[in-house]
Scaffold this active site. Structure first.
Site, PDB file in Angstrom:
ATOM      1  N   GLY A  78      -6.062  -1.530 -13.492  1.00 45.47           N
ATOM      2  CA  GLY A  78      -6.103  -1.194 -14.919  1.00 45.47           C
ATOM      3  C   GLY A  78      -6.702   0.182 -15.137  1.00 45.47           C
ATOM      4  O   GLY A  78      -6.127   1.023 -15.850  1.00 45.47           O
ATOM      5  N   LEU A  83      -7.952  -5.008   0.092  1.00 45.21           N
ATOM      6  CA  LEU A  83      -8.017  -3.568   0.330  1.00 45.21           C
ATOM      7  C   LEU A  83      -7.294  -3.225   1.616  1.00 45.21           C
ATOM      8  O   LEU A  83      -7.350  -3.983   2.599  1.00 45.21           O
ATOM      9  CB  LEU A  83      -9.484  -3.118   0.441  1.00 45.21           C
ATOM     10  CG  LEU A  83     -10.322  -3.282  -0.832  1.00 45.21           C
ATOM     11  CD1 LEU A  83     -11.793  -3.043  -0.548  1.00 45.21           C
ATOM     12  CD2 LEU A  83      -9.827  -2.344  -1.931  1.00 45.21           C
ATOM     13  N   CYS A 101       0.828  -1.212   0.000  1.00 42.94           N
ATOM     14  CA  CYS A 101       0.000   0.000   0.000  1.00 42.94           C
ATOM     15  C   CYS A 101       0.859   1.258   0.000  1.00 42.94           C
ATOM     16  O   CYS A 101       0.687   2.145  -0.836  1.00 42.94           O
ATOM     17  CB  CYS A 101      -0.917  -0.024   1.220  1.00 42.94           C
ATOM     18  SG  CYS A 101      -1.915   1.443   1.380  1.00 42.94           S
ATOM     19  N   HIS A 110     -25.589  22.849   1.924  1.00 43.65           N
ATOM     20  CA  HIS A 110     -25.828  23.236   0.530  1.00 43.65           C
ATOM     21  C   HIS A 110     -24.835  24.316   0.117  1.00 43.65           C
ATOM     22  O   HIS A 110     -24.615  25.233   0.895  1.00 43.65           O
ATOM     23  CB  HIS A 110     -27.247  23.764   0.384  1.00 43.65           C
ATOM     24  CG  HIS A 110     -27.537  24.274  -1.001  1.00 43.65           C
ATOM     25  ND1 HIS A 110     -27.733  23.431  -2.075  1.00 43.65           N
ATOM     26  CD2 HIS A 110     -27.631  25.549  -1.480  1.00 43.65           C
ATOM     27  CE1 HIS A 110     -27.935  24.156  -3.160  1.00 43.65           C
ATOM     28  NE2 HIS A 110     -27.885  25.440  -2.833  1.00 43.65           N
TER      29      HIS A 110
HETATM   30  P1  FAD Z   1       0.941  -5.704   2.128  1.00 44.25           P
HETATM   31  O1  FAD Z   1       0.670  -4.261   2.112  1.00 44.25           O
HETATM   32  O2  FAD Z   1       1.175  -6.385   0.846  1.00 44.25           O
HETATM   33  O3  FAD Z   1       2.226  -5.912   3.068  1.00 44.25           O
HETATM   34  C1  FAD Z   1       2.825  -7.152   3.237  1.00 44.25           C
HETATM   35  C2  FAD Z   1       4.245  -6.937   3.700  1.00 44.25           C
HETATM   36  O4  FAD Z   1       4.768  -8.181   4.137  1.00 44.25           O
HETATM   37  C3  FAD Z   1       5.168  -6.459   2.591  1.00 44.25           C
HETATM   38  O5  FAD Z   1       5.871  -5.309   3.019  1.00 44.25           O
HETATM   39  C4  FAD Z   1       6.119  -7.635   2.367  1.00 44.25           C
HETATM   40  O6  FAD Z   1       7.430  -7.245   1.989  1.00 44.25           O
HETATM   41  C5  FAD Z   1       6.121  -8.278   3.737  1.00 44.25           C
HETATM   42  N1  FAD Z   1       6.496  -9.690   3.719  1.00 44.25           N
HETATM   43  C6  FAD Z   1       6.007 -10.668   2.912  1.00 44.25           C
HETATM   44  N2  FAD Z   1       6.568 -11.849   3.214  1.00 44.25           N
HETATM   45  C7  FAD Z   1       7.432 -11.620   4.228  1.00 44.25           C
HETATM   46  C8  FAD Z   1       8.300 -12.459   4.971  1.00 44.25           C
HETATM   47  N3  FAD Z   1       8.377 -13.775   4.734  1.00 44.25           N
HETATM   48  N4  FAD Z   1       9.058 -11.882   5.933  1.00 44.25           N
HETATM   49  C9  FAD Z   1       8.992 -10.556   6.182  1.00 44.25           C
HETATM   50  N5  FAD Z   1       8.172  -9.729   5.512  1.00 44.25           N
HETATM   51  C10 FAD Z   1       7.400 -10.246   4.554  1.00 44.25           C
HETATM   52  N6  FAD Z   1      -6.085  -0.736  -1.482  1.00 44.25           N
HETATM   53  C11 FAD Z   1      -6.907   0.235  -1.025  1.00 44.25           C
HETATM   54  O7  FAD Z   1      -7.637   0.003  -0.050  1.00 44.25           O
HETATM   55  N7  FAD Z   1      -6.955   1.469  -1.614  1.00 44.25           N
HETATM   56  C12 FAD Z   1      -6.189   1.766  -2.687  1.00 44.25           C
HETATM   57  O8  FAD Z   1      -6.251   2.880  -3.188  1.00 44.25           O
HETATM   58  C13 FAD Z   1      -5.317   0.765  -3.194  1.00 44.25           C
HETATM   59  N8  FAD Z   1      -4.538   1.027  -4.260  1.00 44.25           N
HETATM   60  C14 FAD Z   1      -3.680   0.055  -4.711  1.00 44.25           C
HETATM   61  C15 FAD Z   1      -2.902   0.333  -5.825  1.00 44.25           C
HETATM   62  C16 FAD Z   1      -2.035  -0.633  -6.330  1.00 44.25           C
HETATM   63  C17 FAD Z   1      -1.191  -0.325  -7.532  1.00 44.25           C
HETATM   64  C18 FAD Z   1      -1.933  -1.893  -5.669  1.00 44.25           C
HETATM   65  C19 FAD Z   1      -0.979  -2.926  -6.166  1.00 44.25           C
HETATM   66  C20 FAD Z   1      -2.710  -2.175  -4.564  1.00 44.25           C
HETATM   67  C21 FAD Z   1      -3.607  -1.209  -4.076  1.00 44.25           C
HETATM   68  N9  FAD Z   1      -4.433  -1.461  -2.990  1.00 44.25           N
HETATM   69  C22 FAD Z   1      -5.297  -0.495  -2.543  1.00 44.25           C
HETATM   70  C23 FAD Z   1      -4.407  -2.753  -2.282  1.00 44.25           C
HETATM   71  C24 FAD Z   1      -3.573  -2.623  -1.003  1.00 44.25           C
HETATM   72  O9  FAD Z   1      -2.271  -2.198  -1.334  1.00 44.25           O
HETATM   73  C25 FAD Z   1      -3.521  -3.965  -0.268  1.00 44.25           C
HETATM   74  O10 FAD Z   1      -4.843  -4.432  -0.058  1.00 44.25           O
HETATM   75  C26 FAD Z   1      -2.829  -3.811   1.074  1.00 44.25           C
HETATM   76  O11 FAD Z   1      -1.523  -3.337   0.930  1.00 44.25           O
HETATM   77  C27 FAD Z   1      -2.811  -5.145   1.830  1.00 44.25           C
HETATM   78  O12 FAD Z   1      -2.173  -4.962   3.050  1.00 44.25           O
HETATM   79  P2  FAD Z   1      -1.428  -6.161   3.792  1.00 44.25           P
HETATM   80  O13 FAD Z   1      -0.952  -5.572   5.088  1.00 44.25           O
HETATM   81  O14 FAD Z   1      -2.280  -7.351   3.818  1.00 44.25           O
HETATM   82  O15 FAD Z   1      -0.177  -6.543   2.870  1.00 44.25           O
HETATM   83  P1  NAD Z   2      -8.905  -6.859 -10.201  1.00 42.43           P
HETATM   84  O1  NAD Z   2      -9.387  -8.146  -9.695  1.00 42.43           O
HETATM   85  O2  NAD Z   2      -9.551  -5.601  -9.724  1.00 42.43           O
HETATM   86  O3  NAD Z   2      -9.040  -6.813 -11.793  1.00 42.43           O
HETATM   87  C1  NAD Z   2      -8.465  -7.760 -12.618  1.00 42.43           C
HETATM   88  C2  NAD Z   2      -9.195  -7.710 -13.943  1.00 42.43           C
HETATM   89  O4  NAD Z   2      -8.485  -8.476 -14.879  1.00 42.43           O
HETATM   90  C3  NAD Z   2     -10.616  -8.259 -13.867  1.00 42.43           C
HETATM   91  O5  NAD Z   2     -11.505  -7.322 -14.423  1.00 42.43           O
HETATM   92  C4  NAD Z   2     -10.537  -9.543 -14.678  1.00 42.43           C
HETATM   93  O6  NAD Z   2     -11.742  -9.833 -15.356  1.00 42.43           O
HETATM   94  C5  NAD Z   2      -9.422  -9.211 -15.664  1.00 42.43           C
HETATM   95  N1  NAD Z   2      -8.709 -10.366 -16.193  1.00 42.43           N
HETATM   96  C6  NAD Z   2      -8.318 -11.488 -15.548  1.00 42.43           C
HETATM   97  N2  NAD Z   2      -7.655 -12.309 -16.386  1.00 42.43           N
HETATM   98  C7  NAD Z   2      -7.620 -11.696 -17.596  1.00 42.43           C
HETATM   99  C8  NAD Z   2      -7.094 -12.007 -18.863  1.00 42.43           C
HETATM  100  N3  NAD Z   2      -6.442 -13.149 -19.066  1.00 42.43           N
HETATM  101  N4  NAD Z   2      -7.253 -11.139 -19.891  1.00 42.43           N
HETATM  102  C9  NAD Z   2      -7.901  -9.963 -19.689  1.00 42.43           C
HETATM  103  N5  NAD Z   2      -8.433  -9.597 -18.500  1.00 42.43           N
HETATM  104  C10 NAD Z   2      -8.290 -10.447 -17.473  1.00 42.43           C
HETATM  105  O7  NAD Z   2      -7.334  -6.850  -9.942  1.00 42.43           O
HETATM  106  P2  NAD Z   2      -6.259  -5.711 -10.112  1.00 42.43           P
HETATM  107  O8  NAD Z   2      -6.817  -4.560 -10.857  1.00 42.43           O
HETATM  108  O9  NAD Z   2      -5.036  -6.389 -10.594  1.00 42.43           O
HETATM  109  O10 NAD Z   2      -6.035  -5.273  -8.616  1.00 42.43           O
HETATM  110  C11 NAD Z   2      -5.575  -6.225  -7.640  1.00 42.43           C
HETATM  111  C12 NAD Z   2      -6.127  -5.913  -6.290  1.00 42.43           C
HETATM  112  O11 NAD Z   2      -5.603  -4.683  -5.791  1.00 42.43           O
HETATM  113  C13 NAD Z   2      -7.619  -5.796  -6.326  1.00 42.43           C
HETATM  114  O12 NAD Z   2      -8.166  -6.812  -5.541  1.00 42.43           O
HETATM  115  C14 NAD Z   2      -7.938  -4.467  -5.737  1.00 42.43           C
HETATM  116  O13 NAD Z   2      -8.894  -4.555  -4.723  1.00 42.43           O
HETATM  117  C15 NAD Z   2      -6.636  -3.936  -5.188  1.00 42.43           C
HETATM  118  N6  NAD Z   2      -6.551  -2.532  -5.587  1.00 42.43           N
HETATM  119  C16 NAD Z   2      -7.405  -1.656  -5.019  1.00 42.43           C
HETATM  120  C17 NAD Z   2      -7.386  -0.337  -5.414  1.00 42.43           C
HETATM  121  C18 NAD Z   2      -8.342   0.610  -4.789  1.00 42.43           C
HETATM  122  O14 NAD Z   2      -8.910   0.288  -3.767  1.00 42.43           O
HETATM  123  N7  NAD Z   2      -8.560   1.785  -5.351  1.00 42.43           N
HETATM  124  C19 NAD Z   2      -6.524   0.091  -6.385  1.00 42.43           C
HETATM  125  C20 NAD Z   2      -5.683  -0.837  -6.970  1.00 42.43           C
HETATM  126  C21 NAD Z   2      -5.698  -2.154  -6.546  1.00 42.43           C
END
Ligand code: FAD
Ligand code: NAD
Length: 469
Positions: free
Chosen positions: A188, A322, A44, A447
């Site tokens: 995406g 999330l 995150c 408002h």
């Molecule tokens: P993570 O944040 O993945 O943290 C896990 C940590 O564990 C990492 O730092 C990793 O290095 C560490 N770790 C793993 N294995 C080990 C090990 N063996 N030893 C020590 N450390 C280890 N969610 C939202 O709610 N809002 C958003 O706007 C949003 N935007 C996103 C945008 C993108 C591009 C992506 C990829 C994700 C986004 N998400 C968003 C999803 C969000 O990032 C994740 O749901 C969230 O980070 C999950 O938190 P977590 O604590 O479970 O794991």
């Molecule tokens: P996602 O599950 O949101 O979307 C993946 C998409 O890829 C789906 O629409 C699926 O139908 C499509 N797909 C799967 N296989 C495919 C294929 N072979 N060809 C074409 N399309 C295909 O996953 P994401 O966008 O990779 O995000 C990963 C996670 O990170 C999500 O679970 C999301 O909750 C979290 N995330 C959250 C936020 C946010 O809260 N604003 C932002 C970024 C990521």
């Protein structure tokens, strides 16, 4: 020698892990957090929510300056992007957040252990440092919060150069002429928004018949219309056959549901087809911890795994991936250890897409209500009829409320429009505290605000009728 200093050891420092560590410390647990990277905050903070939102906000400012300021009578000359500053600001925002987490660890007297953790047995963890030294730990409780990693497609393997994941897309440090995106889910759509606003010709190739298929269809249909208008090409119902890089460009071949094959060549191809729980190298095979068929650690409602003093939270278990879901689970897990019991209602966790306008949703979609044969009333109010929307020039989208016809219980709220991400908080509160549609429309709304669109949607769903349509 085994270190037995800690009541709780948290593996992973993402929003699940750091929240758990802070709450545990507040409750008097002697706590350590283990992180394998040298930067706290997890996906995150480092390569997810925070950098994505920083780039979304920066690109939105540029886009507004380029395309909208004129309509407000603001003339700009020689508009350009300083690409180093553009991406540098994102890096700075990440650093500030990481520094904030370090501060909180120190303030709460949490020991940070940098290294990779693995289970040697149900009750023994070994941490290997970057230098290769190992230390064994035993604690009363352990929380696994190791998060998730991007899914790679076998025929579109991420090489991190031209075929990239969101992590590389967040740090491209250039504005490519063209980009294809496999997967029209949340990542995406958000990354397409960033690059399209900067001038990249973006094509989204999505397998399902809708963008962000888990969200309400009326909302995502509107989202598609708005994104297409902004210049993003969106190809739905397409199966990707292959993505091949020649080092400079990527050829993506795909087949539509009607059997038509196509290919496009782009400078980059971002794969965003979902994420999978991350347990690689964690040594779960040395424990009695069980995973399901999707690789997610199985827990009970208190987030205990099949080894009762080992808990798991966040992306590594079931439920939406999330940050706020991980944080909520962290609190419940830790407070449960302390004897405070409460539970999480997964139907009341909001989901947001940070496009512009934003999309935000909580509860059941109209499709889910139909599938489950649940009767519902619907109130839908467009932002084009909102005074605030007109004043701000943000008139796209609508607020939609779905409620129970008999008791007025709010079953789902789906918004596409300016500031939807913040508006959804009110819908969550209303659903959590079971305020009826009718009562939700009779409280006072300032408002002119975007929130008035919600009031109107509540009025309409309750059968009392809009005052402004
Ligand atoms: P993570 O944040 O993945 O943290 C896990 C940590 O564990 C990492 O730092 C990793 O290095 C560490 N770790 C793993 N294995 C080990 C090990 N063996 N030893 C020590 N450390 C280890 N969610 C939202 O709610 N809002 C958003 O706007 C949003 N935007 C996103 C945008 C993108 C591009 C992506 C990829 C994700 C986004 N998400 C968003 C999803 C969000 O990032 C994740 O749901 C969230 O980070 C999950 O938190 P977590 O604590 O479970 O794991
Ligand atoms: P996602 O599950 O949101 O979307 C993946 C998409 O890829 C789906 O629409 C699926 O139908 C499509 N797909 C799967 N296989 C495919 C294929 N072979 N060809 C074409 N399309 C295909 O996953 P994401 O966008 O990779 O995000 C990963 C996670 O990170 C999500 O679970 C999301 O909750 C979290 N995330 C959250 C936020 C946010 O809260 N604003 C932002 C970024 C990521």
């Amino acid at each position: 020698m085994i270190n037995q200093d800690f009541d709780l050891i948290v593996i992973g420092s993402g929003p699940g892990g750091y929240t758990a560590a802070i709450r545990a410390s507040q409750l008097g647990f002697k706590t350590a957090i283990i992180e394998k990277y040298n930067s706290l905050g997890g996906t995150c903070t480092n390569v997810g929510c925070i950098p994505a939102k920083a780039l979304l906000d920066s690109s939105e400012h540029y886009h507004n300056a380029e395309t909208r300021f004129g309509s407000f009578g603001i003339q700009l000359k020689d508009l350009s992007i300083d690409i180093d500053k553009f991406f540098g600001r994102k890096t700075e925002v990440v650093s500030q957040n990481v520094a904030g987490i370090n501060f909180l660890m120190k303030k709460n007297k949490i020991t940070i252990i940098y290294g990779t953790a693995r289970f040697a047995s149900n009750d023994k963890i070994i941490v290997k440092s970057a230098e290769g030294t190992e230390q064994e730990y035993q604690s009363r409780y352990t929380i696994i919060a190791t998060g998730s990693k991007p899914i790679s497609l076998p025929n579109a393997v991420i090489d991190k150069k031209r075929i990239i994941s969101s992590t590389e897309a967040l740090s491209l440090n250039e504005i490519p002429a063209t980009m294809s995106i496999i997967g029209g889910g949340v990542i995406g759509v958000e990354m397409a928004s960033v690059y399209a606003r900067l001038g990249t010709k973006v094509t989204i190739i999505e397998y399902a018949a809708n963008l962000v298929p888990t969200m309400d269809r009326e909302v995502t249909t509107e989202l598609k219309k708005i994104l297409v208008k902004s210049g993003i090409e969106i190809l739905l119902s397409q199966r990707v056959d292959a993505a091949v890089s020649n080092g400079k460009q990527v050829t993506v071949k795909f087949t539509g549901s009607e059997g038509k094959q196509q290919e496009i060549i782009t400078d980059y191809c971002m794969v965003a087809v979902g994420r999978k729980p991350y347990t690689d190298g964690l040594g779960l095979e040395n424990t009695n911890i069980i995973k399901d068929d999707r690789g997610r650690i199985v827990t009970n409602e208190a987030f205990q795994t099949s080894v009762p003093n080992v808990y798991a939270i966040g992306d590594v278990i079931k439920g939406p991936m999330l940050a706020h879901k991980a944080e909520d689970e962290a609190i419940i897990a830790v407070e449960g250890m302390h004897g405070i019991k409460h539970h999480i209602d997964y139907d009341r966790i909001p989901g947001v897409v940070y496009s512009w306008p934003e999309v935000a949703s909580v509860g059941l979609t109209e499709e889910q209500l139909k599938e489950r044969n649940i009767p519902y009333n619907k109130g839908k109010f467009p932002f084009s009829a909102s005074g605030r929307g007109r004043a701000a020039g943000d008139t796209s989208g609508f607020a939609k409320v779905l409620s129970d016809p008999k008791y007025g219980e709010v079953l789902g709220v789906h918004i596409i429009g300016a500031r939807a991400a913040d508006l959804i908080a009110q819908a969550v509160t209303i659903m959590e505290f079971e305020v009826t549609d009718s009562a939700s429309s009779t409280i006072s709304y300032a408002h002119p605000t975007y929130a008035e669109a919600l009031k109107e949607a509540f009025l309409m769903a309750s059968g009392r009728g809009s005052l402004n349509l």
